[in-house]
Design a protein around this motif. Structure first.
Motif, mmCIF file in Angstrom:
data_model
loop_
_atom_site.group_PDB
_atom_site.id
_atom_site.type_symbol
_atom_site.label_atom_id
_atom_site.label_comp_id
_atom_site.label_asym_id
_atom_site.label_seq_id
_atom_site.Cartn_x
_atom_site.Cartn_y
_atom_site.Cartn_z
ATOM 1 N N ALA A 1 -3.441 -3.029 12.176
ATOM 2 C CA ALA A 1 -3.474 -2.064 13.276
ATOM 3 C C ALA A 1 -2.131 -1.360 13.431
ATOM 4 C CB ALA A 1 -3.851 -2.779 14.578
ATOM 5 N N LEU A 2 -1.037 -2.104 13.273
ATOM 6 C CA LEU A 2 0.302 -1.524 13.406
ATOM 7 C C LEU A 2 0.517 -0.384 12.426
ATOM 8 C CD1 LEU A 2 3.371 -1.397 14.045
ATOM 9 C CD2 LEU A 2 3.667 -3.308 12.453
ATOM 10 N N TYR A 3 0.230 -0.614 11.146
ATOM 11 C CA TYR A 3 0.510 0.397 10.143
ATOM 12 C C TYR A 3 -0.372 1.632 10.328
ATOM 13 C CZ TYR A 3 3.119 -3.427 8.084
ATOM 14 O OH TYR A 3 4.014 -4.454 7.890
ATOM 15 N N GLN A 4 -1.595 1.424 10.779
ATOM 16 C CA GLN A 4 -2.446 2.587 11.024
ATOM 17 C C GLN A 4 -1.936 3.407 12.203
ATOM 18 O OE1 GLN A 4 -6.854 1.989 10.093
ATOM 19 N NE2 GLN A 4 -6.160 -0.136 10.273
ATOM 20 N N ARG A 5 -1.355 2.757 13.197
ATOM 21 C CA ARG A 5 -0.770 3.503 14.315
ATOM 22 C C ARG A 5 0.412 4.344 13.854
ATOM 23 N NH1 ARG A 5 -1.493 -1.404 17.162
ATOM 24 N NH2 ARG A 5 0.749 -1.859 17.035
ATOM 25 N N LEU A 6 1.090 3.916 12.787
ATOM 26 C CA LEU A 6 2.237 4.664 12.269
ATOM 27 C C LEU A 6 1.815 5.791 11.329
ATOM 28 C CD1 LEU A 6 4.733 1.731 11.507
ATOM 29 C CD2 LEU A 6 4.788 3.303 13.449
ATOM 30 N N GLY A 7 0.524 5.885 11.028
ATOM 31 C CA GLY A 7 0.044 6.979 10.184
ATOM 32 C C GLY A 7 -0.361 6.581 8.789
ATOM 33 N N TYR A 8 -0.436 5.287 8.504
ATOM 34 C CA TYR A 8 -0.885 4.833 7.182
ATOM 35 C C TYR A 8 -2.413 4.832 7.121
ATOM 36 C CZ TYR A 8 3.753 3.523 5.545
ATOM 37 O OH TYR A 8 5.057 3.560 5.120
ATOM 38 N N LEU A 9 -2.941 5.312 6.005
ATOM 39 C CA LEU A 9 -4.386 5.446 5.818
ATOM 40 C C LEU A 9 -4.849 4.550 4.671
ATOM 41 C CD1 LEU A 9 -4.463 9.355 5.989
ATOM 42 C CD2 LEU A 9 -4.904 7.746 7.857
ATOM 43 N N PRO A 10 -6.004 3.891 4.808
ATOM 44 C CA PRO A 10 -6.473 2.982 3.748
ATOM 45 C C PRO A 10 -6.809 3.716 2.462
ATOM 46 C CG PRO A 10 -8.125 3.221 5.464
ATOM 47 C CD PRO A 10 -6.902 3.908 5.977
ATOM 48 N N VAL A 11 -6.462 3.097 1.328
ATOM 49 C CA VAL A 11 -6.754 3.654 0.007
ATOM 50 C C VAL A 11 -7.835 2.828 -0.689
ATOM 51 C CG1 VAL A 11 -5.821 4.221 -2.276
ATOM 52 C CG2 VAL A 11 -4.429 4.592 -0.220
ATOM 53 N N THR A 12 -7.588 1.532 -0.842
ATOM 54 C CA THR A 12 -8.535 0.664 -1.534
ATOM 55 C C THR A 12 -8.230 -0.786 -1.194
ATOM 56 O OG1 THR A 12 -9.459 0.116 -3.710
ATOM 57 C CG2 THR A 12 -7.095 0.468 -3.607
ATOM 58 N N ASP A 13 -9.205 -1.648 -1.349
ATOM 59 C CA ASP A 13 -9.023 -3.072 -1.087
ATOM 60 C C ASP A 13 -8.696 -3.815 -2.381
ATOM 61 O OD1 ASP A 13 -9.532 -2.581 1.526
ATOM 62 O OD2 ASP A 13 -11.444 -3.638 1.618
ATOM 63 N N HIS A 14 -7.872 -4.840 -2.240
ATOM 64 C CA HIS A 14 -7.438 -5.662 -3.366
ATOM 65 C C HIS A 14 -7.812 -7.119 -3.122
ATOM 66 C CE1 HIS A 14 -4.478 -3.157 -5.862
ATOM 67 N NE2 HIS A 14 -5.105 -2.326 -5.068
ATOM 68 N N LEU A 15 -7.960 -7.829 -4.222
ATOM 69 C CA LEU A 15 -8.353 -9.227 -4.171
ATOM 70 C C LEU A 15 -7.496 -10.036 -5.128
ATOM 71 C CD1 LEU A 15 -10.499 -11.465 -3.391
ATOM 72 C CD2 LEU A 15 -11.820 -10.668 -5.367
ATOM 73 N N GLY A 16 -7.070 -11.205 -4.691
ATOM 74 C CA GLY A 16 -6.439 -12.179 -5.571
ATOM 75 C C GLY A 16 -7.378 -13.356 -5.745
ATOM 76 N N VAL A 17 -7.536 -13.817 -6.987
ATOM 77 C CA VAL A 17 -8.405 -14.968 -7.231
ATOM 78 C C VAL A 17 -7.648 -16.016 -8.033
ATOM 79 C CG1 VAL A 17 -10.478 -13.525 -7.202
ATOM 80 C CG2 VAL A 17 -9.417 -14.107 -9.389
ATOM 81 N N GLU A 18 -8.109 -17.231 -7.884
ATOM 82 C CA GLU A 18 -7.540 -18.369 -8.628
ATOM 83 C C GLU A 18 -8.677 -19.049 -9.366
ATOM 84 O OE1 GLU A 18 -6.077 -22.160 -6.637
ATOM 85 O OE2 GLU A 18 -4.182 -21.105 -7.086
ATOM 86 N N PHE A 19 -8.442 -19.344 -10.648
ATOM 87 C CA PHE A 19 -9.467 -20.000 -11.460
ATOM 88 C C PHE A 19 -9.270 -21.516 -11.459
ATOM 89 C CE2 PHE A 19 -9.170 -15.690 -13.113
ATOM 90 C CZ PHE A 19 -10.502 -15.341 -13.198
ATOM 91 N N ALA A 20 -10.376 -22.222 -11.466
ATOM 92 C CA ALA A 20 -10.306 -23.675 -11.520
ATOM 93 C C ALA A 20 -9.710 -24.100 -12.863
ATOM 94 C CB ALA A 20 -11.699 -24.272 -11.352
ATOM 95 N N PRO A 21 -8.910 -25.172 -12.890
ATOM 96 C CA PRO A 21 -8.355 -25.667 -14.165
ATOM 97 C C PRO A 21 -9.463 -26.013 -15.153
ATOM 98 C CG PRO A 21 -7.344 -26.767 -12.271
ATOM 99 C CD PRO A 21 -8.513 -26.002 -11.746
ATOM 100 N N ALA A 22 -9.185 -25.778 -16.410
ATOM 101 C CA ALA A 22 -10.161 -26.121 -17.445
ATOM 102 C C ALA A 22 -10.389 -27.620 -17.488
ATOM 103 C CB ALA A 22 -9.678 -25.633 -18.799
ATOM 104 N N ALA A 23 -11.629 -28.009 -17.694
ATOM 105 C CA ALA A 23 -11.956 -29.433 -17.775
ATOM 106 C C ALA A 23 -11.292 -30.047 -18.991
ATOM 107 C CB ALA A 23 -13.466 -29.614 -17.849
ATOM 108 N N VAL A 24 -10.760 -31.257 -18.817
ATOM 109 C CA VAL A 24 -10.083 -31.944 -19.919
ATOM 110 C C VAL A 24 -11.075 -32.851 -20.626
ATOM 111 C CG1 VAL A 24 -8.239 -33.553 -20.510
ATOM 112 C CG2 VAL A 24 -7.907 -31.907 -18.658
#
Length: 268
Positions: free
Chosen positions: A245-268
């Motif tokens: 909300a703060l950044y939008q009040r300063l005039g920032y506009l959304p461009v795109t959403d980002h995601l970070g993912v983590e993969f489960a360790p490979a089975a030994v």
């Protein structure tokens, strides 16, 4: 259609310059990492157009730039390397993660914003912004460690060099309360391909709720604009409605959403 990889920033620029320049905002993570990345990659269509890029950081985490879902699904890193984490635009990251067939979980959901018309905070916070100086390095280094912990990163042992670089280049500002105490900070990245990103926005918990973050963010954003930066960007954590909300009040506009993912360790 194929992925190509290089450890040469010059070779990467030569191959992907048109794609990078077409949308610097969506490619901001790759542009920021480009000169220090361990590996850079680009996806080329049958007609020669590049429609996907990525940069693998020295810690081994791929960051996707603007990329089609087709390119993401086809991505295989050299040598069969299987990263433990990936970050980028949500659609591309989800397409890649599903295509690997590996179990994965989201770790962070971000939103990329671009500055439109800069709007000063109203009411204006008490105090003023100033450039950080050499004497501020210990304080800023300590705050940077606090910031890393707050966003869930593993903090480095020493941030002295990291903050000294930003301070010496005039890229970090502090907000001073009326009594002269530094109470908040914000920095901006180097300008690459006409884009720069605001980051390290941090106010110690005891000083929050007084508008200091808004004041210092407006100050660094204005400085970037005054320096001729065409696209002033920043990322927010979607789990933090206050900062969004703060950044939008300063005039920032959304461009795109980002995601970070983590993969489960490979089975030994």
């Amino acid at each position: 259609m194929t992925w190509s990889f290089t450890d040469s920033a010059a070779a990467f620029r030569a191959a992907a310059s048109e794609h990078l320049a077409a949308d610097p905002a969506r490619n901001t993570a790759v542009l920021t990492l480009m000169d220090t990345a361990a590996r850079l990659g680009w996806w080329e269509e049958a007609d020669g157009r590049v429609t996907g890029v990525l940069a693998v950081s020295r810690s081994g985490v791929p960051a996707f730039g603007a990329m089609t879902e087709e390119a993401a699904r086809a991505l295989e890193l050299p040598g069969g390397e299987e990263p433990t984490e990936v970050r980028g635009e949500t659609a591309a990251v989800e397409a890649y993660a599903e295509a690997t067939g590996r179990p994965w979980t989201p770790t962070v959901r971000m939103r990329l914003f671009r500055l439109g018309e800069l709007i000063p905070p109203d009411p204006a916070p008490a105090g003023r912004a100033r450039l950080a100086g050499v004497a501020d390095v210990p304080l800023v280094a300590a705050w940077t460690r606090e910031f890393a912990v707050a966003i869930g990163d593993e903090p480095a042992e020493d941030y002295t060099g990291f903050v000294t670089e930003r301070i010496s280049e005039g890229r970090l500002r502090l907000w001073e309360a009326p009594d002269g105490r530094p109470v908040s900070m914000a920095a901006v990245s180097r300008t690459i391909e006409g884009q720069a990103r605001v980051h390290l926005v941090h106010t110690p918990p005891a000083e929050r709720g007084r508008g200091y973050a808004a004041g210092v963010t407006e100050a660094v954003s204005r400085a970037a604009r005054d320096a001729g930066v065409a696209q002033v960007l920043l990322f927010t954590d979607l789990a933090n409605p206050t900062s969004n909300a703060l950044y939008q009040r300063l005039g920032y506009l959304p461009v795109t959403d980002h995601l970070g993912v983590e993969f489960a360790p490979a089975a030994v």
